[in-house]
Design a protein around this motif. Structure first.
Motif, PDB file in Angstrom:
ATOM      1  N   LEU A 171      60.941  52.724  85.518  1.00 28.58           N
ATOM      2  CA  LEU A 171      60.480  51.296  85.237  1.00 28.58           C
ATOM      3  C   LEU A 171      58.767  51.388  85.545  1.00 28.58           C
ATOM      4  CD1 LEU A 171      63.090  49.275  87.374  1.00 28.58           C
ATOM      5  CD2 LEU A 171      62.844  49.331  85.095  1.00 28.58           C
ATOM      6  N   PRO A 196      64.030  45.810  89.020  1.00 29.28           N
ATOM      7  CA  PRO A 196      64.622  45.729  87.755  1.00 29.28           C
ATOM      8  C   PRO A 196      64.779  44.495  87.369  1.00 29.28           C
ATOM      9  CG  PRO A 196      65.915  47.118  89.060  1.00 29.28           C
ATOM     10  CD  PRO A 196      64.645  46.746  90.113  1.00 29.28           C
ATOM     11  N   GLU A 256      67.051  42.375  82.042  1.00 31.56           N
ATOM     12  CA  GLU A 256      66.959  42.992  80.855  1.00 31.56           C
ATOM     13  C   GLU A 256      66.972  44.366  80.857  1.00 31.56           C
ATOM     14  OE1 GLU A 256      64.897  40.690  81.506  1.00 31.56           O
ATOM     15  OE2 GLU A 256      65.695  39.023  80.253  1.00 31.56           O
ATOM     16  N   ASP A 257      66.397  44.941  82.024  1.00 31.90           N
ATOM     17  CA  ASP A 257      66.479  46.391  82.598  1.00 31.90           C
ATOM     18  C   ASP A 257      68.095  46.602  82.660  1.00 31.90           C
ATOM     19  OD1 ASP A 257      63.821  46.634  82.617  1.00 31.90           O
ATOM     20  OD2 ASP A 257      63.658  46.036  84.687  1.00 31.90           O
ATOM     21  N   TRP A 258      68.652  45.704  83.299  1.00 30.13           N
ATOM     22  CA  TRP A 258      70.338  45.971  83.570  1.00 30.13           C
ATOM     23  C   TRP A 258      71.123  46.230  82.439  1.00 30.13           C
ATOM     24  CZ3 TRP A 258      73.000  48.006  87.127  1.00 30.13           C
ATOM     25  CH2 TRP A 258      74.490  47.907  87.052  1.00 30.13           C
ATOM     26  N   ARG A 285      69.844  46.991  79.263  1.00 24.81           N
ATOM     27  CA  ARG A 285      69.489  48.187  78.618  1.00 24.81           C
ATOM     28  C   ARG A 285      70.164  49.427  79.246  1.00 24.81           C
ATOM     29  NH1 ARG A 285      65.725  51.347  80.134  1.00 24.81           N
ATOM     30  NH2 ARG A 285      64.463  49.780  81.416  1.00 24.81           N
TER      31      ARG A 285
END
Length: 155
Positions: free
Chosen positions: A79, A85, A88-90, A92
């Motif tokens: 990151l 996070p 969207e991070d989760w 992906r």
């Protein structure tokens, strides 16, 4: 759950534990593993930024589905600037982890299905054991207790 006033920008380890549901010892462990960070006060007390709550939630959610801490740490390190996070991070990362979890599930199902074959078999005397010698990978070379000794020697 105790609320934290909006004007408070940093949390003590006790406040972070109460809000996140993680034990203080777990938070110290996460910090030692580089998953979260804190600053120290003049009195050497830990202070965590408020966004650490989301980071802890991210770590705990990933752990619940079986993601190793080393993998979680690598994901967090990707990151930009160590930011917290996002949803969207989760999405992906969880998509990336899906195939790894699917493979583990296949392996566990296979072990479960063969577990009853193993009970009472005396693995050291069998040519092939689906738990200690999957797919009889050592069957051409050795069998039984010699196999166990051979494995120990190579380690």
């Amino acid at each position: 759950m105790p609320s934290i006033p909006e004007k408070v920008h940093e949390l003590t380890v006790g406040q972070l534990a109460a809000r996140s549901g993680a034990a203080v010892s777990a938070l110290h462990f996460y910090e030692a593993k580089g998953l979260i960070s804190s600053r120290r006060t003049a009195g050497n007390q830990r202070r965590y930024s408020r966004d650490t709550l989301r980071r802890v939630a991210f770590v705990r959610a990933a752990q619940r589905v079986g993601i190793p801490l080393a993998t979680i740490r690598e994901a967090l390190a990707e990151l930009p600037e160590g930011r917290t996070p996002t949803r969207e991070d989760w999405a992906r990362l969880s998509e990336k982890w899906r195939s790894e979890l699917d493979e583990r599930i296949r392996q566990l199902n296979r072990l479960r299905d063969h577990l009853t074959d193993c009970i009472g078999c005396g693995c050291l005397s069998l040519d092939s054991c689906v738990l200690s010698n999957p797919d009889d990978t050592f069957g051409d070379r050795l069998t039984g207790s010699r196999l166990m000794v051979e494995r120990g020697r190579r380690a």
